[in-house]
Design a protein around this motif. Structure first.
Motif, mmCIF file in Angstrom:
data_model
loop_
_atom_site.group_PDB
_atom_site.id
_atom_site.type_symbol
_atom_site.label_atom_id
_atom_site.label_comp_id
_atom_site.label_asym_id
_atom_site.label_seq_id
_atom_site.Cartn_x
_atom_site.Cartn_y
_atom_site.Cartn_z
ATOM 1 N N ARG A 311 -101.199 24.036 -21.616
ATOM 2 C CA ARG A 311 -102.507 24.106 -20.957
ATOM 3 C C ARG A 311 -102.475 25.080 -19.779
ATOM 4 N NH1 ARG A 311 -104.277 18.413 -19.247
ATOM 5 N NH2 ARG A 311 -102.053 17.992 -19.180
ATOM 6 N N ILE A 312 -101.384 25.018 -19.000
ATOM 7 C CA ILE A 312 -101.235 25.946 -17.869
ATOM 8 C C ILE A 312 -101.149 27.381 -18.384
ATOM 9 C CG2 ILE A 312 -99.710 26.685 -15.996
ATOM 10 C CD1 ILE A 312 -98.940 23.733 -15.635
ATOM 11 N N ARG A 313 -100.356 27.584 -19.414
ATOM 12 C CA ARG A 313 -100.209 28.922 -20.011
ATOM 13 C C ARG A 313 -101.550 29.475 -20.471
ATOM 14 N NH1 ARG A 313 -98.171 28.974 -25.974
ATOM 15 N NH2 ARG A 313 -100.345 28.192 -26.066
ATOM 16 N N ASN A 314 -102.318 28.648 -21.163
ATOM 17 C CA ASN A 314 -103.599 29.102 -21.708
ATOM 18 C C ASN A 314 -104.590 29.466 -20.607
ATOM 19 O OD1 ASN A 314 -102.509 28.607 -24.207
ATOM 20 N ND2 ASN A 314 -103.561 26.660 -24.523
ATOM 21 N N VAL A 315 -104.581 28.695 -19.526
ATOM 22 C CA VAL A 315 -105.472 28.992 -18.403
ATOM 23 C C VAL A 315 -105.127 30.347 -17.796
ATOM 24 C CG1 VAL A 315 -106.052 28.359 -16.025
ATOM 25 C CG2 VAL A 315 -106.098 26.629 -17.824
ATOM 26 N N PHE A 316 -103.839 30.596 -17.573
ATOM 27 C CA PHE A 316 -103.445 31.867 -16.973
ATOM 28 C C PHE A 316 -103.715 33.036 -17.915
ATOM 29 C CE2 PHE A 316 -101.304 29.348 -13.785
ATOM 30 C CZ PHE A 316 -101.393 30.149 -12.667
ATOM 31 N N ILE A 317 -103.501 32.846 -19.204
ATOM 32 C CA ILE A 317 -103.771 33.918 -20.165
ATOM 33 C C ILE A 317 -105.244 34.282 -20.136
ATOM 34 C CG2 ILE A 317 -103.926 34.467 -22.632
ATOM 35 C CD1 ILE A 317 -101.305 32.972 -23.039
ATOM 36 N N ILE A 318 -106.109 33.285 -20.189
ATOM 37 C CA ILE A 318 -107.546 33.558 -20.288
ATOM 38 C C ILE A 318 -108.073 34.253 -19.036
ATOM 39 C CG2 ILE A 318 -108.393 31.351 -19.376
ATOM 40 C CD1 ILE A 318 -109.830 33.069 -22.428
ATOM 41 N N PHE A 319 -107.601 33.848 -17.864
ATOM 42 C CA PHE A 319 -108.099 34.449 -16.629
ATOM 43 C C PHE A 319 -107.479 35.824 -16.367
ATOM 44 C CE2 PHE A 319 -109.587 30.139 -15.506
ATOM 45 C CZ PHE A 319 -110.857 30.462 -15.063
ATOM 46 N N ILE A 320 -106.200 35.985 -16.689
ATOM 47 C CA ILE A 320 -105.561 37.284 -16.485
ATOM 48 C C ILE A 320 -106.144 38.325 -17.445
ATOM 49 C CG2 ILE A 320 -103.394 38.558 -16.713
ATOM 50 C CD1 ILE A 320 -101.979 36.052 -15.605
ATOM 51 N N VAL A 321 -106.358 37.931 -18.695
ATOM 52 C CA VAL A 321 -106.976 38.841 -19.657
ATOM 53 C C VAL A 321 -108.394 39.181 -19.221
ATOM 54 C CG1 VAL A 321 -107.832 39.054 -22.032
ATOM 55 C CG2 VAL A 321 -105.559 38.135 -21.613
ATOM 56 N N SER A 322 -109.120 38.190 -18.705
ATOM 57 C CA SER A 322 -110.471 38.432 -18.207
ATOM 58 C C SER A 322 -110.442 39.421 -17.052
ATOM 59 C CB SER A 322 -111.113 37.114 -17.753
ATOM 60 O OG SER A 322 -112.386 37.341 -17.200
ATOM 61 N N GLY A 323 -109.468 39.258 -16.156
ATOM 62 C CA GLY A 323 -109.340 40.200 -15.047
ATOM 63 C C GLY A 323 -109.027 41.599 -15.537
ATOM 64 N N PHE A 324 -108.091 41.702 -16.481
ATOM 65 C CA PHE A 324 -107.692 43.002 -17.008
ATOM 66 C C PHE A 324 -108.824 43.656 -17.790
ATOM 67 C CE2 PHE A 324 -104.491 45.583 -19.596
ATOM 68 C CZ PHE A 324 -104.256 46.464 -18.542
ATOM 69 N N TRP A 325 -109.681 42.852 -18.416
ATOM 70 C CA TRP A 325 -110.841 43.390 -19.133
ATOM 71 C C TRP A 325 -111.731 44.184 -18.178
ATOM 72 C CZ3 TRP A 325 -116.083 42.703 -18.330
ATOM 73 C CH2 TRP A 325 -116.943 43.123 -19.352
ATOM 74 N N HIS A 326 -111.797 43.748 -16.915
ATOM 75 C CA HIS A 326 -112.686 44.390 -15.955
ATOM 76 C C HIS A 326 -112.192 45.761 -15.509
ATOM 77 C CE1 HIS A 326 -114.449 40.347 -15.617
ATOM 78 N NE2 HIS A 326 -115.509 40.963 -15.156
ATOM 79 N N GLY A 327 -110.911 46.027 -15.609
ATOM 80 C CA GLY A 327 -110.460 47.336 -15.188
ATOM 81 C C GLY A 327 -108.949 47.483 -15.196
ATOM 82 N N ALA A 328 -108.495 48.741 -15.269
ATOM 83 C CA ALA A 328 -107.064 49.047 -15.321
ATOM 84 C C ALA A 328 -106.513 49.194 -13.905
ATOM 85 C CB ALA A 328 -106.844 50.321 -16.132
ATOM 86 N N ASN A 329 -106.393 48.066 -13.220
ATOM 87 C CA ASN A 329 -105.886 48.069 -11.853
ATOM 88 C C ASN A 329 -105.285 46.700 -11.575
ATOM 89 O OD1 ASN A 329 -105.589 48.127 -8.959
ATOM 90 N ND2 ASN A 329 -107.156 49.719 -8.874
ATOM 91 N N TRP A 330 -104.197 46.690 -10.834
ATOM 92 C CA TRP A 330 -103.541 45.414 -10.527
ATOM 93 C C TRP A 330 -104.446 44.486 -9.712
ATOM 94 C CZ3 TRP A 330 -99.555 43.417 -12.871
ATOM 95 C CH2 TRP A 330 -98.656 44.261 -13.522
ATOM 96 N N THR A 331 -105.408 45.057 -9.011
ATOM 97 C CA THR A 331 -106.329 44.221 -8.228
ATOM 98 C C THR A 331 -107.124 43.273 -9.127
ATOM 99 O OG1 THR A 331 -107.980 46.002 -8.318
ATOM 100 C CG2 THR A 331 -106.573 45.900 -6.373
ATOM 101 N N PHE A 332 -107.515 43.752 -10.308
ATOM 102 C CA PHE A 332 -108.262 42.905 -11.234
ATOM 103 C C PHE A 332 -107.376 41.806 -11.818
ATOM 104 C CE2 PHE A 332 -110.612 47.003 -11.540
ATOM 105 C CZ PHE A 332 -111.808 46.552 -11.016
ATOM 106 N N ILE A 333 -106.110 42.138 -12.040
ATOM 107 C CA ILE A 333 -105.181 41.132 -12.559
ATOM 108 C C ILE A 333 -104.949 40.047 -11.518
ATOM 109 C CG2 ILE A 333 -102.804 40.768 -13.340
ATOM 110 C CD1 ILE A 333 -102.908 43.572 -14.571
#
Length: 478
Positions: A311-333
């Protein structure tokens, strides 16, 4: 072509006239007109990138037709992966090539090996993050047999390129929008009027709220080392309302414009800044993207089922991917990671579905507990937006460090009283209309016509009065 431009003000009436007065008797002709209008709308930025939309459309149309009569599971998976690789391949190349190249070189230099590779001067095609996800929903749903593939290429092309939501959403599911292209549309006066009201409110959000907040947010963020902590807090607040007014304003205009042509799009924002926890915020912010990741990534990974680690893994995957979707910058991650950390306690304590209903539903004012919950959630959101807006990680860290200084308690150097007052009035209007799809939808039912039209004219006056800072929509860069 910007929604808040003179070009669009001319373009929309022309398409509307042709749609309802020339092509109204022929469904196929209406769909052809939508395709032509959508391609003209998109080509206004750069006609060369039309080839990407056309190629993606043809690939997914062909994959859908091939899946229809294919029973072999291995071949079905190959067809699905063809669609995924083509769409995400385009997205990855145009959006992330330089990011991965730069970080690859940096990683090797850390171990003492110097690599030399030239980055590419790549222009990001407008809207590519949106229409690739929209067309992917079609092939995935056809693969899962949730949707029958279409053999009507014109209707499918209209679905992929539908101009009101082509550039920045809402990201529509094929199961919801595509069937509407096969149904004869009839002009409905009440639907068109409702659409115009939502367009008006969207323009107010963009021109009056977002563009004016952007003016001060840009000044403060671009010169953050020169300002006190209190001014930097003000800058973060301005960006908070800028991104909401900008993106939800675009969605309102897109949904309202679609209504003018007889289409219904999904609601994309539902007063997210009145949320009582971060889980509720993500059910109300950019809902079309949140539900897309939920249905096509989070749930297939196992969602909130399984052991604690999963459950913890899935939460981090979904939010990190969502952040990365917004842009190619570590700030979004980091922005995505922060939201995952915010969400995690709610998931582990099984409180992530605690606030499903509207806050203070049926009441004029929220309770003291609700006010505290909203204030805490809003503060967490504002803090995360600093990373979203910052140019780099060092910029974000320095910005936050400057806030956490003695100057936090000083008087801000920038105090635009007029805009701050308008933001307060805007929030009050949003609060009053929080149960509707857009804030002023309730006026037709609850306010008498003199007061109602006076309010409309005030909005129109404000749009023209403050409309001297025309800016592109933020999400065009995503």
């Amino acid at each position: 072509m910007l929604f808040n431009s003179l070009d669009f003000a001319v373009f929309l009436p022309i398409v509307f006239f042709l749609y309802w007065f020339v092509a109204h008797k022929n469904l196929k002709l209406q769909n052809v007109l939508i395709v032509v209008a959508s391609y003209v709308f998109y080509a206004w930025w750069d006609w060369r990138f039309l080839s990407l939309i056309i190629f993606s459309t043809l690939v997914d149309y062909s994959v859908g037709r091939a899946l229809k009569n294919e029973a072999n599971l291995t071949k079905r998976k190959m067809l699905l992966w063809t669609s995924i690789i083509v769409n995400l391949g385009f997205l990855g190349f145009f959006k992330y090539y330089n990011f991965f190249l730069d970080n690859f070189i940096t990683a090797f230099s850390f171990f003492g090996t110097e690599l030399h590779a030239n980055s590419l001067n790549i222009i990001l095609p407008v809207g590519i993050s949106f229409y690739t996800f929209q067309t992917l929903s079609y092939t995935i749903d056809v693969y899962k047999r949730k949707l029958q593939p279409t053999e009507d290429l014109i209707a499918f092309t209209a679905f992929v390129s539908f101009f009101p939501q082509l550039v920045a959403g809402p990201i529509e599911r094929a199961t919801h929008l595509l069937p509407q292209f096969f149904v004869k549309r009839h002009f409905e006066y009440s639907k068109a009027v409702d659409g115009l009201k939502q367009i008006l409110w969207g323009l107010f959000k963009k021109i009056v709220i977002a563009d004016n907040c952007a003016h001060f947010a840009n000044i403060i963020f671009n010169n953050s080392s020169e300002y006190s902590g209190s001014t930097l807090v003000l800058g973060a607040l301005f960006f908070t309302f800028q991104i909401y007014g900008d993106f939800s304003g675009y969605s309102d205009i897109a949904i309202g414009t679609s209504r003018l042509f007889g289409f219904d799009l999904k609601q994309n924002f539902a007063t997210p800044y009145f949320s009582r926890d971060i889980a509720e915020f993500w059910r109300r912010w950019h809902m079309s993207l949140s539900t897309w990741f939920r249905d096509y990534l989070y749930i297939p990974l196992g969602g909130s089922k399984g052991n604690t680690w999963n459950r913890i893994r899935n939460v981090f995957i979904i939010f990190i991917v969502s952040g990365f979707w917004h842009g190619a910058n570590w700030t979004f991650i980091v922005w995505g990671t922060l939201n995952a950390l915010y969400f995690l306690p709610l998931l582990l304590t099984k409180n992530n579905r605690k606030h499903i209903d509207i806050v203070a539903n049926g009441k004029l004012l929220p309770s003291f507990k609700e006010i505290c919950s909203m204030a805490l959630t809003f503060g967490m959101t504002v803090f995360a937006w600093i990373f979203f807006r910052a140019e780099s990680m060092s910029h974000a860290i320095n910005y936050i460090s400057s806030i956490a200084s003695k100057s936090l308690f000083s008087i801000p150097e920038i105090r635009p009283t007029n805009i701050m007052l308008i933001i307060v009035l805007f929030c009050i209007t949003e609060w009053i209309g929080r149960t509707e799809q857009y804030a002023i939808a309730h006026l037709g039912q609850k306010w008498k016509w003199p007061l109602r039209y006076a309010f409309y004219y005030i909005i129109i006056f404000a749009i023209f009065w403050f409309g001297n800072r025309e800016q592109e929509f933020i999400y065009f860069q995503f």
